[in-house]
Design a protein around this motif. Structure first.
Motif, mmCIF file in Angstrom:
data_model
loop_
_atom_site.group_PDB
_atom_site.id
_atom_site.type_symbol
_atom_site.label_atom_id
_atom_site.label_comp_id
_atom_site.label_asym_id
_atom_site.label_seq_id
_atom_site.Cartn_x
_atom_site.Cartn_y
_atom_site.Cartn_z
ATOM 1 N N LYS A 142 -7.457 -0.680 -3.187
ATOM 2 C CA LYS A 142 -8.438 -1.529 -2.514
ATOM 3 C C LYS A 142 -9.109 -2.494 -3.486
ATOM 4 O O LYS A 142 -9.295 -3.675 -3.176
ATOM 5 N N ILE A 143 -9.453 -2.024 -4.655
ATOM 6 C CA ILE A 143 -10.076 -2.899 -5.665
ATOM 7 C C ILE A 143 -9.094 -3.992 -6.090
ATOM 8 O O ILE A 143 -9.463 -5.169 -6.189
ATOM 9 N N ILE A 144 -7.844 -3.624 -6.337
ATOM 10 C CA ILE A 144 -6.821 -4.609 -6.717
ATOM 11 C C ILE A 144 -6.680 -5.658 -5.614
ATOM 12 O O ILE A 144 -6.636 -6.865 -5.884
ATOM 13 N N GLN A 145 -6.634 -5.190 -4.370
ATOM 14 C CA GLN A 145 -6.485 -6.102 -3.236
ATOM 15 C C GLN A 145 -7.675 -7.063 -3.156
ATOM 16 O O GLN A 145 -7.483 -8.252 -2.924
ATOM 17 N N GLU A 146 -8.878 -6.590 -3.359
ATOM 18 C CA GLU A 146 -10.060 -7.449 -3.286
ATOM 19 C C GLU A 146 -10.088 -8.477 -4.409
ATOM 20 O O GLU A 146 -10.452 -9.637 -4.198
ATOM 21 N N VAL A 147 -9.697 -8.067 -5.613
ATOM 22 C CA VAL A 147 -9.647 -9.011 -6.741
ATOM 23 C C VAL A 147 -8.614 -10.104 -6.456
ATOM 24 O O VAL A 147 -8.871 -11.295 -6.656
ATOM 25 N N ILE A 148 -7.455 -9.696 -5.963
ATOM 26 C CA ILE A 148 -6.414 -10.670 -5.627
ATOM 27 C C ILE A 148 -6.907 -11.604 -4.529
ATOM 28 O O ILE A 148 -6.682 -12.820 -4.588
ATOM 29 N N LEU A 169 -6.044 5.332 -3.671
ATOM 30 C CA LEU A 169 -6.473 4.476 -2.570
ATOM 31 C C LEU A 169 -7.588 3.532 -3.018
ATOM 32 O O LEU A 169 -7.574 2.341 -2.709
ATOM 33 N N PHE A 170 -8.527 4.049 -3.778
ATOM 34 C CA PHE A 170 -9.632 3.243 -4.300
ATOM 35 C C PHE A 170 -9.107 2.116 -5.197
ATOM 36 O O PHE A 170 -9.527 0.965 -5.080
ATOM 37 N N GLN A 171 -8.173 2.436 -6.083
ATOM 38 C CA GLN A 171 -7.610 1.418 -6.977
ATOM 39 C C GLN A 171 -6.869 0.337 -6.195
ATOM 40 O O GLN A 171 -6.986 -0.855 -6.508
ATOM 41 N N ASN A 198 0.822 -1.213 0.000
ATOM 42 C CA ASN A 198 0.000 0.000 0.000
ATOM 43 C C ASN A 198 0.856 1.263 0.000
ATOM 44 O O ASN A 198 0.522 2.245 -0.664
ATOM 45 N N HIS A 199 1.946 1.232 0.733
ATOM 46 C CA HIS A 199 2.822 2.404 0.811
ATOM 47 C C HIS A 199 3.438 2.715 -0.561
ATOM 48 O O HIS A 199 3.359 3.846 -1.042
ATOM 49 N N TYR A 200 4.052 1.707 -1.178
ATOM 50 C CA TYR A 200 4.712 1.922 -2.473
ATOM 51 C C TYR A 200 3.723 2.095 -3.612
ATOM 52 O O TYR A 200 4.034 2.712 -4.623
#
Length: 108
Positions: free
Chosen positions: A78-84, A74-76, A61-63
């Protein structure tokens, strides 16, 4: 490379997260842990795995965050994290252990 590092870190983080949350159930299903394993042992193992999750999630998240020079909002992130998360969990739940005479063909 600017896009790839956060995504790789998120994938590794989500593997640890899935193991922390559901690993004891898979180990029980594989007869490595038993239903009578004390809950405090399961919690301690899960906390150790969750610590590893955070060791990868926080840098991802930091990088990856635009405010720190990364490519994602931030929104992107979170979406990437949820898909993964959905992909890792799906693979984790359908993967069969590579033991016994009926092992899947990819285990060889």
């Amino acid at each position: 490379m600017n896009y790839i590092l956060p995504i790789i870190l998120l994938i590794v983080s989500n593997i640890f997260m899935t193991l922390a949350w559901y690993g004891h159930l898979k180990l029980q299903d594989m007869h490595i842990l038993h239903g009578n394993t004390p809950l405090y042992i399961i919690i301690l193992i899960s906390w150790g795995l969750a610590l590893m999750e955070y060791c990868f999630m926080i840098p991802a998240n930091h990088y990856g965050f635009k405010g720190n020079g990364g490519p994602f909002t931030l929104f992107q992130l979170k979406i990437i994290q949820e898909v993964i998360t959905l992909l890792v969990f799906t693979i984790y739940t359908v993967a069969k252990p590579c033991t016994g005479p009926t092992s899947p063909p990819l285990c060889a």
